[in-house]
Design a protein around this motif. Structure first.
Motif, mmCIF file in Angstrom:
data_model
loop_
_atom_site.group_PDB
_atom_site.id
_atom_site.type_symbol
_atom_site.label_atom_id
_atom_site.label_comp_id
_atom_site.label_asym_id
_atom_site.label_seq_id
_atom_site.Cartn_x
_atom_site.Cartn_y
_atom_site.Cartn_z
ATOM 1 N N LYS A 91 0.835 -1.189 0.000
ATOM 2 C CA LYS A 91 0.000 0.000 0.000
ATOM 3 C C LYS A 91 0.869 1.239 0.000
ATOM 4 O O LYS A 91 2.060 1.197 0.325
ATOM 5 N N ASP A 92 0.254 2.370 -0.330
ATOM 6 C CA ASP A 92 0.985 3.628 -0.399
ATOM 7 C C ASP A 92 1.513 4.017 0.975
ATOM 8 O O ASP A 92 0.809 3.922 1.979
ATOM 9 N N CYS A 93 2.751 4.432 1.016
ATOM 10 C CA CYS A 93 3.375 4.844 2.275
ATOM 11 C C CYS A 93 3.814 6.288 2.144
ATOM 12 O O CYS A 93 4.543 6.638 1.231
ATOM 13 N N THR A 94 3.375 7.131 3.046
ATOM 14 C CA THR A 94 3.656 8.559 2.936
ATOM 15 C C THR A 94 4.916 8.963 3.686
ATOM 16 O O THR A 94 5.362 10.081 3.571
ATOM 17 N N VAL A 95 5.502 8.068 4.462
ATOM 18 C CA VAL A 95 6.711 8.372 5.208
ATOM 19 C C VAL A 95 7.893 7.670 4.564
ATOM 20 O O VAL A 95 7.827 6.477 4.266
ATOM 21 N N THR A 96 8.970 8.404 4.307
ATOM 22 C CA THR A 96 10.163 7.808 3.717
ATOM 23 C C THR A 96 10.837 6.909 4.751
ATOM 24 O O THR A 96 11.143 7.348 5.854
ATOM 25 N N LEU A 97 11.062 5.645 4.418
ATOM 26 C CA LEU A 97 11.530 4.664 5.387
ATOM 27 C C LEU A 97 12.982 4.260 5.200
ATOM 28 O O LEU A 97 13.535 3.574 6.043
ATOM 29 N N ASN A 98 13.590 4.661 4.096
ATOM 30 C CA ASN A 98 14.954 4.203 3.829
ATOM 31 C C ASN A 98 15.999 5.197 4.314
ATOM 32 O O ASN A 98 17.138 5.151 3.900
ATOM 33 N N LYS A 99 15.622 6.113 5.183
ATOM 34 C CA LYS A 99 16.555 7.083 5.737
ATOM 35 C C LYS A 99 16.480 7.034 7.256
ATOM 36 O O LYS A 99 15.406 6.925 7.835
ATOM 37 N N ASP A 100 17.622 7.124 7.870
ATOM 38 C CA ASP A 100 17.676 7.125 9.321
ATOM 39 C C ASP A 100 17.696 8.567 9.809
ATOM 40 O O ASP A 100 18.757 9.206 9.873
ATOM 41 N N TYR A 101 16.530 9.076 10.156
ATOM 42 C CA TYR A 101 16.428 10.469 10.573
ATOM 43 C C TYR A 101 16.924 10.687 12.004
ATOM 44 O O TYR A 101 16.936 11.813 12.489
ATOM 45 N N THR A 102 17.317 9.620 12.693
ATOM 46 C CA THR A 102 17.874 9.762 14.043
ATOM 47 C C THR A 102 19.385 9.875 14.010
ATOM 48 O O THR A 102 20.019 10.151 15.027
ATOM 49 N N SER A 103 19.998 9.658 12.844
ATOM 50 C CA SER A 103 21.449 9.694 12.732
ATOM 51 C C SER A 103 21.984 11.110 12.926
ATOM 52 O O SER A 103 21.380 12.080 12.447
ATOM 53 N N PRO A 104 23.106 11.259 13.614
ATOM 54 C CA PRO A 104 23.712 12.594 13.769
ATOM 55 C C PRO A 104 24.218 13.161 12.443
ATOM 56 O O PRO A 104 24.510 14.354 12.341
ATOM 57 N N ASN A 105 24.327 12.316 11.425
ATOM 58 C CA ASN A 105 24.792 12.767 10.107
ATOM 59 C C ASN A 105 23.660 13.234 9.206
ATOM 60 O O ASN A 105 23.895 13.604 8.052
ATOM 61 N N THR A 106 22.423 13.206 9.706
ATOM 62 C CA THR A 106 21.282 13.624 8.898
ATOM 63 C C THR A 106 21.372 15.116 8.587
ATOM 64 O O THR A 106 21.635 15.936 9.477
ATOM 65 N N GLN A 107 21.155 15.455 7.335
ATOM 66 C CA GLN A 107 21.257 16.852 6.883
ATOM 67 C C GLN A 107 19.877 17.363 6.479
ATOM 68 O O GLN A 107 19.135 16.687 5.762
ATOM 69 N N PHE A 108 19.558 18.568 6.920
ATOM 70 C CA PHE A 108 18.276 19.166 6.581
ATOM 71 C C PHE A 108 18.416 20.512 5.868
ATOM 72 O O PHE A 108 17.421 21.088 5.438
#
Length: 264
Positions: free
Chosen positions: A16-33
């Motif tokens: 089914k359609d998933c609205t949240v991107t799951l292949n990224k670790d948003y808890t990582s300290p290396n996450t860039q916004f």
């Protein structure tokens, strides 16, 4: 929030359609916004003509989006090219430009002038180019891919053997080699910085038999309705615009220009 992510994983597993991107670790300290595109130059011809880039390589939270930040002065061209992995939406921030593309389904070369706040859309894999018609033109090219890929016309011309071009199109191989010798791979923005003055090029072309001079955008301003020019895939073209654009006419005037094709 944890429950929400679990539910989304379940829906994804069920197809089914998933609205949240799951292949990224948003808890990582290396996450860039955030990212400063101004310091990420893809190509620079001079202080007024350059292209900055943003891709997932620069901002790791990007999903299916990337962009090119394009600055051009009058008569400069983002060279003919196509994007094999994405469509391109060209948005004009300031100045003015003409986005030209070949529709492969109708074999037409179409021209779309854009001014601030206006866009032109180039479907994936379509041959196209952009010409600035005033100084200080700023364009934003937005792609539906995490990294924009490109096949450049200059690379095609330099990598295709002259003898193949000559044999295929019944041309003089020596003349093909001589004509294409100045072409530099990965030109990106033309004419090259070391090109002779456009006026000299126009004069040389005008002196050649059966070869109309290329009219650089902006050299002969006229007030006229916009139009698309039909491009006959067989033969050459140099006639000015004559038909109305399929889009609604814009209010500002647009300097007409002609196209030139080299003929043996």
């Amino acid at each position: 929030m944890h429950t929400l992510l679990q539910n989304d994983k379940k829906r994804s597993a069920e197809g089914k359609d998933c609205t949240v991107t799951l292949n990224k670790d948003y808890t990582s300290p290396n996450t860039q916004f955030s990212f400063d595109v101004n310091g990420n130059t893809l190509f620079k011809k001079d202080a007024c003509n350059y292209i900055n880039v943003l891709s997932v390589k620069d901002l790791n939270t990007l999903d299916n989006t990337s962009l090119l930040d394009i600055y051009l002065s009058k008569a400069n061209v983002v060279e003919p090219h196509y994007h094999q992995n994405a469509a391109e939406l060209v948005y004009c921030i300031s100045g003015a430009a003409v986005v030209s593309l070949i529709n492969p389904f109708t074999n037409e070369l179409l021209h779309f002038p854009i001014a601030p706040g206006q866009v032109a859309n180039v479907p994936q894999g379509w041959w196209h180019y952009e010409v600035a018609t005033v100084d200080c033109t700023h364009l934003l090219a937005i792609f539906n891919a995490p990294t924009p890929e490109v096949i450049l016309g200059s690379d095609i011309l330099k990598l295709t053997p002259a003898n193949v071009l000559a044999h295929t199109y019944c041309l003089n191989e020596a003349k093909v080699k001589d004509t294409l010798a100045p072409v530099k791979p990965r030109t990106f923005i033309g004419p090259p910085a070391d090109c002779c003055e456009p006026a000299n090029v126009m004069a040389e072309n005008a002196a050649a038999p059966n070869m109309p001079a290329y009219q650089y955008p902006g050299t002969q301003p006229v007030a006229q309705g916009y139009g698309y020019q039909h491009y006959p895939m067989q033969g050459y073209y140099a006639q000015p615009y004559a038909q109305q654009y399929r889009e609604q006419p814009y209010s500002q005037s647009y300097p007409t220009y002609q196209n030139q094709a080299v003929q043996e």
